[in-house]
Each structure stands twice: as structure tokens, then as C-alpha cells.
Design a protein around this motif. Sequence first.
Motif, PDB file in Angstrom:
ATOM      1  N   SER A 235       0.847  -1.192   0.000  1.00 33.66           N
ATOM      2  CA  SER A 235       0.000   0.000   0.000  1.00 33.66           C
ATOM      3  C   SER A 235       0.877   1.235   0.000  1.00 33.66           C
ATOM      4  O   SER A 235       2.048   1.185   0.399  1.00 33.66           O
ATOM      5  CB  SER A 235      -0.919   0.026   1.223  1.00 33.66           C
TER       6      SER A 235
ATOM      7  N   LEU B 215      -8.484   0.711 -14.397  1.00 33.50           N
ATOM      8  CA  LEU B 215      -7.909   1.727 -13.511  1.00 33.50           C
ATOM      9  C   LEU B 215      -6.695   2.421 -14.130  1.00 33.50           C
ATOM     10  O   LEU B 215      -6.264   3.446 -13.633  1.00 33.50           O
ATOM     11  CB  LEU B 215      -7.532   1.105 -12.171  1.00 33.50           C
TER      12      LEU B 215
ATOM     13  N   ASN C 231      -6.286   0.925  -6.164  1.00 36.25           N
ATOM     14  CA  ASN C 231      -7.557   1.626  -6.339  1.00 36.25           C
ATOM     15  C   ASN C 231      -7.326   2.861  -7.207  1.00 36.25           C
ATOM     16  O   ASN C 231      -6.178   3.205  -7.534  1.00 36.25           O
ATOM     17  CB  ASN C 231      -8.200   2.000  -4.996  1.00 36.25           C
ATOM     18  N   GLU C 232      -8.399   3.522  -7.580  1.00 34.63           N
ATOM     19  CA  GLU C 232      -8.316   4.662  -8.495  1.00 34.63           C
ATOM     20  C   GLU C 232      -7.464   5.789  -7.917  1.00 34.63           C
ATOM     21  O   GLU C 232      -6.673   6.415  -8.625  1.00 34.63           O
ATOM     22  CB  GLU C 232      -9.721   5.174  -8.798  1.00 34.63           C
TER      23      GLU C 232
ATOM     24  N   ARG D 185     -10.236  -5.062 -14.071  1.00 33.45           N
ATOM     25  CA  ARG D 185     -10.234  -3.908 -13.157  1.00 33.45           C
ATOM     26  C   ARG D 185      -8.894  -3.165 -13.230  1.00 33.45           C
ATOM     27  O   ARG D 185      -8.859  -1.935 -13.261  1.00 33.45           O
ATOM     28  CB  ARG D 185     -10.501  -4.361 -11.729  1.00 33.45           C
TER      29      ARG D 185
END
Length: 266
Positions: free
Chosen positions: A195, A247, A216-217, A243
Motif C-alpha cells: 500500500s 484503472l 484503487n483509483e 479492473r
Amino acid sequence: MYFKFFRRLIIVFIFIFSYNLLEHKILSEEKNCEKHRVFITAHRGSSLKARDNSIEAINIAIEEKADYIEIDVRRTKDNKLVLSHDDVFIKNSGESFNISESNFNDINRKRIFSIGKDDKIVTLEKALKVIRGKSKINIDLKVNNDEELISKLVAELIEKCKMEEEVIITSSNYGVLLKVRNYNSNIKIGYITRSLAENFNIDEIDAISIAYEGLNERVVERVHKLGKEMFVWTVNNEEEGQRAIYLGVDNIITNDVIRIRSLINN
């Protein structure tokens, strides 16, 4: 009468202006789509079809036309750079040993693998020679309290092979990446993380390689705004692949090159 004429003229003008604006927007979006290419990285070679980090897996990944081939690299006791994800091996006999505490020739005499065409551990130098000119290379550097030495050895080998333009060094050890850069600033470096919440300076590196769970976006947008590349690992099924493509990631690391290639083409 003049009022009706001017009203019609204004309507025509608005129509032409709106049409041109829409056409420009569509062309701009098409141009941006053409610019953004998603690259595919074969994770440890074609690891679904051969033993990972083997020459066989590398050759299959080349046949599958992977844009990058990712390989895990460690240092042996006698300072050979070899392909292996793990440091500790346990043989069928129950005997265990560490790559970092063993000499290269001794490791291969142990015949630790019982499957695949090649049961020996491969040197990075041999792997580079096999891949050169056929694919780019993502070297995942595994560190075992040897940041200074392993960074020096890998930078020197890449320079010796004249492959700075074909290689990116990635690692979950941020310090070793900075040491590679100190030895050769022409080699691209990328930080492996789960992350962006982790504490590191993104300005110092060229790419972020993030676990799919952390994708994520907002993360993609932040990385791209800073002018960095966005890698994601390890994506193997259609839902995750679609996905990741949607993105806007730059590079998908996968065990299934053919599947992800099909998603990108569609």
C-alpha cells in the motif's frame, strides 16, 4: 424577419461549435487511449508451465511474448547472483540449507529440484543472456542483510552486459534500491509495496509495484500525477485483470500471460 434569420444563424453556429467540440473531445480521448499501453510481466517466467525462475520458464515467457520477465535474485556465499524466490530449501531427505550460506557449485550439486527439465539454480548472468533483446527484465532483488554488496554486484553485472535500458530493479527493501541508484543512476528502480501508506519517498524511484489488494483509483491517480509508473501484482483472473486495465495501470504482473494479453486486446 431579421430576428428569425439571426436566430437561425445562431442556432447553426451553436450546432457547428458543439459538433467540433465533441469531435475534438473524442479524438483526444482516442489519442490518450492509443498512448496508454498496458505492459505484461511474466511472474518468475511462465510459472504456470514450468518451475519458476528456471530457464525453461523464461523461454516459455519469451515465446508468449511477455513485455517483461520478472525474476527473483539472491546472492550466494561466494557472491554469485542466482535466481530464487526463497533463501531456505528443504530437500526430500529433510536436509535444509540456505542459499546465502552456500557456495553456488555446492548448491547445484545438491540437486534440490526433482521436477522440470532443469533442476539447477540459474545465475542471473545466464538469465540476462537468454532474455537480452527478447523482453525487458524486472529483477526482484531479495536482500539478506547484504544491501551494499548485492546492490553493487547487480549494478556491475547490468553495466557489464550493457543492459541498463532493458532492466528495472524492484525490491521490497527500499534501501537497496537507493544503493543501486548510487552505483548506476541509469538503472530504473521500483519499490514493491502492499500500500502507499508505507513510509518511503516516492520521488526517489521510477515505479511503484503494488499488491492487487492495495490497488484503487486514488492510488493510480496519485502515482501518475507524480510521473511514476504503476505496476500491480499478482493478477491472474479475468475480473482482477479487467479492473487493473480499467484503472489505468502501466504494467500487470501475472502468472498467466496469455489470459491477460487476451483481456488487453479485447
